[in-house]
Enzyme design. Structure first.
Site, PDB file in Angstrom:
ATOM      1  N   ARG A  46       0.806  -1.257   0.032  1.00  0.00           N
ATOM      2  CA  ARG A  46      -0.053  -0.075  -0.156  1.00  0.00           C
ATOM      3  C   ARG A  46       0.940   1.247   0.029  1.00  0.00           C
ATOM      4  NH1 ARG A  46      -3.596   2.453   4.747  1.00  0.00           N
ATOM      5  NH2 ARG A  46      -4.608   4.082   3.414  1.00  0.00           N
ATOM      6  N   ASP A  77     -11.113   8.520  19.783  1.00  0.00           N
ATOM      7  CA  ASP A  77     -11.589   7.211  19.404  1.00  0.00           C
ATOM      8  C   ASP A  77     -13.206   7.256  19.709  1.00  0.00           C
ATOM      9  OD1 ASP A  77     -10.525   3.981  19.418  1.00  0.00           O
ATOM     10  OD2 ASP A  77     -12.728   4.375  20.242  1.00  0.00           O
ATOM     11  N   ARG A  88     -15.419   5.053  20.457  1.00  0.00           N
ATOM     12  CA  ARG A  88     -15.950   4.460  21.492  1.00  0.00           C
ATOM     13  C   ARG A  88     -15.803   5.119  23.013  1.00  0.00           C
ATOM     14  NH1 ARG A  88     -13.262  -0.444  18.715  1.00  0.00           N
ATOM     15  NH2 ARG A  88     -11.729   1.061  18.344  1.00  0.00           N
ATOM     16  N   GLY A 130     -14.294   2.245   9.939  1.00  0.00           N
ATOM     17  CA  GLY A 130     -14.646   1.881  11.447  1.00  0.00           C
ATOM     18  C   GLY A 130     -15.875   2.579  12.092  1.00  0.00           C
ATOM     19  N   GLY A 148     -18.168   4.664  10.098  1.00  0.00           N
ATOM     20  CA  GLY A 148     -19.272   4.420   8.985  1.00  0.00           C
ATOM     21  C   GLY A 148     -19.816   3.367   9.389  1.00  0.00           C
ATOM     22  N   GLU A 149     -19.338   1.965   9.595  1.00  0.00           N
ATOM     23  CA  GLU A 149     -19.646   0.748   9.774  1.00  0.00           C
ATOM     24  C   GLU A 149     -20.534   0.585  11.221  1.00  0.00           C
ATOM     25  OE1 GLU A 149     -16.752  -2.131   8.822  1.00  0.00           O
ATOM     26  OE2 GLU A 149     -16.072  -0.894   7.065  1.00  0.00           O
ATOM     27  N   ASN A 150     -20.014   1.111  11.857  1.00  0.00           N
ATOM     28  CA  ASN A 150     -20.199   0.936  13.387  1.00  0.00           C
ATOM     29  C   ASN A 150     -20.888   2.030  14.147  1.00  0.00           C
ATOM     30  OD1 ASN A 150     -18.935  -1.861  13.634  1.00  0.00           O
ATOM     31  ND2 ASN A 150     -17.157  -0.762  13.255  1.00  0.00           N
ATOM     32  N   GLU A 186      -9.743  -2.910   2.045  1.00  0.00           N
ATOM     33  CA  GLU A 186      -8.502  -2.585   1.301  1.00  0.00           C
ATOM     34  C   GLU A 186      -7.569  -3.484   0.556  1.00  0.00           C
ATOM     35  OE1 GLU A 186      -8.655   0.750   4.336  1.00  0.00           O
ATOM     36  OE2 GLU A 186      -7.883   2.084   2.474  1.00  0.00           O
TER      37      GLU A 186
HETATM   38  P1  AMP Z   1     -10.638   2.867  10.954  1.00  0.00           P
HETATM   39  O1  AMP Z   1      -9.784   4.118  10.616  1.00  0.00           O
HETATM   40  O2  AMP Z   1     -11.494   2.616   9.876  1.00  0.00           O
HETATM   41  O3  AMP Z   1      -9.984   1.735  11.523  1.00  0.00           O
HETATM   42  O4  AMP Z   1     -11.691   3.589  12.309  1.00  0.00           O
HETATM   43  C1  AMP Z   1     -11.277   3.758  13.491  1.00  0.00           C
HETATM   44  C2  AMP Z   1     -12.293   4.419  14.154  1.00  0.00           C
HETATM   45  O5  AMP Z   1     -13.570   3.645  14.171  1.00  0.00           O
HETATM   46  C3  AMP Z   1     -12.091   4.655  15.517  1.00  0.00           C
HETATM   47  O6  AMP Z   1     -12.693   5.939  15.952  1.00  0.00           O
HETATM   48  C4  AMP Z   1     -12.885   3.766  16.378  1.00  0.00           C
HETATM   49  O7  AMP Z   1     -13.307   4.112  17.524  1.00  0.00           O
HETATM   50  C5  AMP Z   1     -14.170   3.559  15.588  1.00  0.00           C
HETATM   51  N1  AMP Z   1     -14.715   2.315  15.723  1.00  0.00           N
HETATM   52  C6  AMP Z   1     -14.684   1.050  15.693  1.00  0.00           C
HETATM   53  N2  AMP Z   1     -15.290   0.116  15.857  1.00  0.00           N
HETATM   54  C7  AMP Z   1     -16.530   1.067  16.594  1.00  0.00           C
HETATM   55  C8  AMP Z   1     -17.853   0.647  16.981  1.00  0.00           C
HETATM   56  N3  AMP Z   1     -17.935  -0.682  17.450  1.00  0.00           N
HETATM   57  N4  AMP Z   1     -18.353   1.644  17.393  1.00  0.00           N
HETATM   58  C9  AMP Z   1     -18.234   2.910  17.377  1.00  0.00           C
HETATM   59  N5  AMP Z   1     -16.988   3.170  16.535  1.00  0.00           N
HETATM   60  C10 AMP Z   1     -16.249   2.300  16.381  1.00  0.00           C
END
Ligand code: AMP
Length: 401
Positions: A90, A282, A284, A330, A332-334, A385
């Protein structure tokens, strides 16, 4: 056929080994603290994990540790290096030089050194990963996949900044866009669910993670995206401010007695959700603080949602309407309330969604969130990715023939 994926950072290397017959990950992990005190490798395979502290003075030694762990550890998944058919790297910035994935040669490495000017940190780390890997696997084809490549199709009116044209010509100052591999993966998956050719759909792809970007895709191509010359532009992110009046840089530099590049560093690393909430970047931890009534944490989430909504609106306009809006990465999915807030603001363009379903999505699945009468489909699609890098690697290294 096995393909090794390498994602090199300044002091870390993340890796995944794919079995391409079923496109499954058979081992993954990361080397951490490379070149620093007490480096170690985390390695997962067959449902188990090991952590080993090993000397890793540079990326070459870290890649030797990766290969040694794949071959010789108690979780070994290969019997010989020959089983690895190719390596996919990457690379964050392909600059003005590369609009698609390429086989790595001496010339490619030399060319990429030219991008150090516009992307010093990423270029240095990515090149170190490629050089190190070519040293330890000199006979294995290696391919580089660029985060910027998918956005190379943006029209001039979208990628140019309103500055002197000569500064674009002389210094390559323009919008490049990032997360291209993720947006391209999302395009493919969305087309699959909709049963259409990727060229026949218009989508707004929302990659919302620690870094976030919103991309307008039409005719199979990125036509505009929220990130710019660097990943700082666009929506507000975990530690990045996103869009900001550039005069703030000079103003804060003066007030805080700092240089412009120190203020840019602050906008990248101490701002956004972290800066506003004072709690965390973060989500969470931010959610926990909101639950406890922390007003600044709530404001940070509100600001993030508001700015995402504005960019989604802009991309819908650029596309003159879309077939689908997709949430990935992270957050957008959760983060269901983020999706809910953004989608609520889009009811005026006929977006309708199943609130109950949105609030109770299982983890890691592809889901349609819109209701059948919605004018625009809405999906939650986990990004991947690394898989796209592995697929590109097979294709560019011509391993299919
Ligand atoms: P990424 O850069 O795609 O790895 O996303 C990281 C972000 O996704 C961080 O802010 C995490 O806190 C958030 N994230 C991961 N899992 C969750 C979850 N179950 N609920 C809310 N946010 C999450």
């Amino acid at each position: 056929m096995k393909i090794l994926i390498i994602n090199a950072g300044s002091s870390s290397i993340k890796f995944q080994l794919f079995e391409m017959e079923n496109e499954k990950v058979i081992a993954k992990g990361a080397c951490q603290m490379i070149g620093l005190a007490d480096p170690f490798i985390e390695f997962k395979a067959n449902g188990r994990e090991i952590i080993k502290h090993l000397p890793m003075k540079d990326h070459t030694q870290a890649l030797e540790a990766v290969l040694d762990t794949l071959l010789n550890s108690e979780l070994a998944v290969i019997k010989s290096f020959d089983e690895i058919s190719a390596v996919g790297h990457r690379c964050v910035q392909g600059g003005w030089l590369y609009s698609e994935s390429v086989l790595i040669t001496d010339e490619v490495i030399e060319n990429l050194k030219k991008t150090k000017d516009i992307s010093p940190l990423h270029a240095e780390a990515n090149i170190a990963g490629m050089v190190g890997c070519r040293k330890v696997m000199p006979n294995t084809p290696q391919v580089v996949v660029f985060d910027t490549a998918f956005h190379s199709t943006m029209p001039e009116k979208a990628f140019m900044y309103g500055i002197k044209y000569e500064d674009y010509e002389n210094f390559h100052v323009r919008k490049y866009g990032f997360h291209g591999t993720s947006h391209r993966y999302i395009l493919g998956e969305t087309a699959k669910i909709m049963g259409k050719d990727p060229k026949d759909i218009k989508i707004v792809s929302c990659h919302i993670g620690n870094g976030s970007s919103i991309t307008a895709i039409s005719g199979g191509k990125s036509i505009d995206t929220s990130m710019g010359f660097t990943p700082l532009e666009g929506v507000m992110m975990g530690t990045r401010s996103g869009d900001i009046d550039p005069t703030v840089v000079a103003f804060l530099a003066d007030k805080k007695n700092k240089t412009a590049s120190q203020i840019i560093d602050y906008l990248n690393k101490e701002s956004g959700v972290m800066g506003i909430s004072g709690v965390s970047s973060d989500m969470r931890e931010l959610n926990d603080a909101i639950q406890k009534g922390n007003e600044r944490a709530k404001l940070a989430l509100d600001m993030m949602c508001y700015r995402i909504t504005k960019h989604v609106g802009a991309m819908l306009t650029v596309l003159n309407g879309a077939d689908a809006i997709v949430f990935t990465a992270g957050i957008g999915e959760n983060q269901e309330d983020l999706r809910e807030k953004v989608l609520d603001s889009l009811s005026f363009v006929g977006v309708k969604f199943d609130r109950e379903k949105n609030n109770h999505l299982p983890r890691g699945t592809v889901e349609e969130i819109s209701t059948p009468d919605s004018k625009i489909k809405v999906y939650r699609i986990p990004t991947n990715e690394e898989l796209l890098i592995a697929r590109d690697t097979v294709e560019v290294a011509k391993l299919n023939n």
